[in-house]
Motif scaffolding. Sequence first.
Motif, PDB file in Angstrom:
ATOM      1  N   LYS A 157       0.758  -1.236  -0.017  1.00 22.41           N
ATOM      2  CA  LYS A 157      -0.030   0.026   0.091  1.00 22.41           C
ATOM      3  C   LYS A 157       0.847   1.216  -0.175  1.00 22.41           C
ATOM      4  CE  LYS A 157      -3.934  -1.876   2.478  1.00 22.41           C
ATOM      5  NZ  LYS A 157      -4.710  -2.217   3.524  1.00 22.41           N
ATOM      6  N   LEU A 158       1.754   1.286   0.885  1.00 22.92           N
ATOM      7  CA  LEU A 158       2.711   2.484   0.821  1.00 22.92           C
ATOM      8  C   LEU A 158       3.564   2.727  -0.528  1.00 22.92           C
ATOM      9  CD1 LEU A 158       4.296   2.180   4.400  1.00 22.92           C
ATOM     10  CD2 LEU A 158       2.676   3.827   3.571  1.00 22.92           C
ATOM     11  N   ASP A 159       4.147   1.220  -1.156  1.00 28.19           N
ATOM     12  CA  ASP A 159       4.448   1.538  -2.479  1.00 28.19           C
ATOM     13  C   ASP A 159       3.509   2.175  -3.330  1.00 28.19           C
ATOM     14  OD1 ASP A 159       6.891   0.491  -1.396  1.00 28.19           O
ATOM     15  OD2 ASP A 159       6.493  -1.413  -2.229  1.00 28.19           O
ATOM     16  N   LEU A 160       2.377   1.667  -3.166  1.00 24.02           N
ATOM     17  CA  LEU A 160       1.363   2.343  -4.219  1.00 24.02           C
ATOM     18  C   LEU A 160       1.212   3.639  -4.014  1.00 24.02           C
ATOM     19  CD1 LEU A 160      -0.870   1.674  -6.594  1.00 24.02           C
ATOM     20  CD2 LEU A 160      -2.426   1.230  -4.534  1.00 24.02           C
ATOM     21  N   LEU A 161       1.156   4.369  -2.795  1.00 26.24           N
ATOM     22  CA  LEU A 161       1.006   5.612  -2.346  1.00 26.24           C
ATOM     23  C   LEU A 161       2.198   6.543  -2.756  1.00 26.24           C
ATOM     24  CD1 LEU A 161      -0.091   5.608   1.364  1.00 26.24           C
ATOM     25  CD2 LEU A 161      -1.415   6.299  -0.864  1.00 26.24           C
ATOM     26  N   ILE A 162       3.290   5.800  -2.725  1.00 25.52           N
ATOM     27  CA  ILE A 162       4.539   6.405  -3.188  1.00 25.52           C
ATOM     28  C   ILE A 162       4.520   6.806  -4.819  1.00 25.52           C
ATOM     29  CG2 ILE A 162       7.272   6.114  -3.527  1.00 25.52           C
ATOM     30  CD1 ILE A 162       7.038   4.896  -0.661  1.00 25.52           C
ATOM     31  N   VAL A 163       4.140   5.646  -5.463  1.00 26.07           N
ATOM     32  CA  VAL A 163       3.995   5.575  -7.048  1.00 26.07           C
ATOM     33  C   VAL A 163       2.832   6.837  -7.178  1.00 26.07           C
ATOM     34  CG1 VAL A 163       3.146   4.437  -8.812  1.00 26.07           C
ATOM     35  CG2 VAL A 163       4.721   3.357  -7.471  1.00 26.07           C
ATOM     36  N   GLN A 164       1.845   6.844  -6.696  1.00 24.11           N
ATOM     37  CA  GLN A 164       0.731   7.760  -6.931  1.00 24.11           C
ATOM     38  C   GLN A 164       1.309   9.289  -6.404  1.00 24.11           C
ATOM     39  OE1 GLN A 164      -2.464   6.457  -4.373  1.00 24.11           O
ATOM     40  NE2 GLN A 164      -3.201   4.926  -6.246  1.00 24.11           N
ATOM     41  N   MET A 165       2.259   9.366  -5.434  1.00 27.45           N
ATOM     42  CA  MET A 165       2.679  10.746  -5.359  1.00 27.45           C
ATOM     43  C   MET A 165       3.600  11.143  -6.297  1.00 27.45           C
ATOM     44  SD  MET A 165       2.643  10.739  -1.084  1.00 27.45           S
ATOM     45  CE  MET A 165       3.241  12.393  -1.135  1.00 27.45           C
ATOM     46  N   ASP A 211      -4.455  15.529   0.377  1.00 27.92           N
ATOM     47  CA  ASP A 211      -5.389  14.665   0.709  1.00 27.92           C
ATOM     48  C   ASP A 211      -4.661  13.194   0.879  1.00 27.92           C
ATOM     49  OD1 ASP A 211      -7.618  16.233   0.850  1.00 27.92           O
ATOM     50  OD2 ASP A 211      -8.331  15.629  -1.047  1.00 27.92           O
ATOM     51  N   GLU A 212      -3.826  12.834  -0.132  1.00 27.25           N
ATOM     52  CA  GLU A 212      -3.196  11.634   0.044  1.00 27.25           C
ATOM     53  C   GLU A 212      -2.213  11.775   1.454  1.00 27.25           C
ATOM     54  OE1 GLU A 212      -2.581   7.830  -1.243  1.00 27.25           O
ATOM     55  OE2 GLU A 212      -4.015   9.363  -2.006  1.00 27.25           O
ATOM     56  N   VAL A 213      -1.379  12.808   1.567  1.00 29.49           N
ATOM     57  CA  VAL A 213      -0.546  12.850   2.850  1.00 29.49           C
ATOM     58  C   VAL A 213      -1.424  12.766   4.077  1.00 29.49           C
ATOM     59  CG1 VAL A 213       0.819  14.585   4.156  1.00 29.49           C
ATOM     60  CG2 VAL A 213       1.148  14.425   1.668  1.00 29.49           C
ATOM     61  N   VAL A 222      -2.991   9.067   8.538  1.00 23.29           N
ATOM     62  CA  VAL A 222      -3.886   8.507   9.263  1.00 23.29           C
ATOM     63  C   VAL A 222      -3.573   6.783   9.139  1.00 23.29           C
ATOM     64  CG1 VAL A 222      -6.424   7.388   9.172  1.00 23.29           C
ATOM     65  CG2 VAL A 222      -6.033   9.897   8.584  1.00 23.29           C
ATOM     66  N   ILE A 223      -3.156   6.420   8.321  1.00 25.00           N
ATOM     67  CA  ILE A 223      -2.756   5.028   7.990  1.00 25.00           C
ATOM     68  C   ILE A 223      -1.403   4.777   9.218  1.00 25.00           C
ATOM     69  CG2 ILE A 223      -1.224   3.052   6.809  1.00 25.00           C
ATOM     70  CD1 ILE A 223      -2.997   4.331   4.382  1.00 25.00           C
ATOM     71  N   LEU A 224      -0.481   5.741   9.274  1.00 32.67           N
ATOM     72  CA  LEU A 224       0.781   5.500  10.113  1.00 32.67           C
ATOM     73  C   LEU A 224       0.333   5.858  11.684  1.00 32.67           C
ATOM     74  CD1 LEU A 224       3.460   7.746   8.160  1.00 32.67           C
ATOM     75  CD2 LEU A 224       3.181   5.197   8.265  1.00 32.67           C
ATOM     76  N   ASP A 225      -0.675   6.601  11.583  1.00 38.34           N
ATOM     77  CA  ASP A 225      -1.099   6.877  13.143  1.00 38.34           C
ATOM     78  C   ASP A 225      -2.008   5.432  13.620  1.00 38.34           C
ATOM     79  OD1 ASP A 225      -0.342   9.292  13.526  1.00 38.34           O
ATOM     80  OD2 ASP A 225      -2.535  10.224  13.116  1.00 38.34           O
ATOM     81  N   ASP A 226      -2.770   4.811  12.679  1.00 35.07           N
ATOM     82  CA  ASP A 226      -3.348   3.575  12.855  1.00 35.07           C
ATOM     83  C   ASP A 226      -2.463   2.651  13.393  1.00 35.07           C
ATOM     84  OD1 ASP A 226      -5.822   4.536  12.810  1.00 35.07           O
ATOM     85  OD2 ASP A 226      -6.174   3.509  10.541  1.00 35.07           O
TER      86      ASP A 226
END
Length: 132
Positions: free
Chosen positions: A6-14, A111-113, A118-122
Amino acid sequence: MTDSEKLDLLIVQMQAMNGQMGNLEKQMGNLEKQVGGLEKRMDGMEMRMGSMEKRMDGMEMHMGSMEKRMDGMEKRMDSMEIRMDGMELQIRSTERNLKNQIMRSESLILDEVERVHVILDDHIHDTKRHTA
């Protein structure tokens, strides 16, 4: 899908969003070049207008023909003013569109950040999820 994926996907999207921001910056650069071109054209028009004024001074002996020429020049000036107004409106519209696109991109990034936070806080609060 694992958290790492998921984080890799977020990085790619960013990174994709960063690429889009680069494209917007290029578009802004192109717009600046176009505005610079318009300014040069305006300078050329001003020089032409100065030349036309000199010609008018030389034609004072021919009042009849000069009046006809002045009428023609007034029409051209009106036409140029109309064109200039249209170009100014088009530039403003383009600037608004680019600003809106930049703001939308910035909003998407923020929004993505926020979502990543939120994910990191979880993960911080739920130690069962975090294996490292």
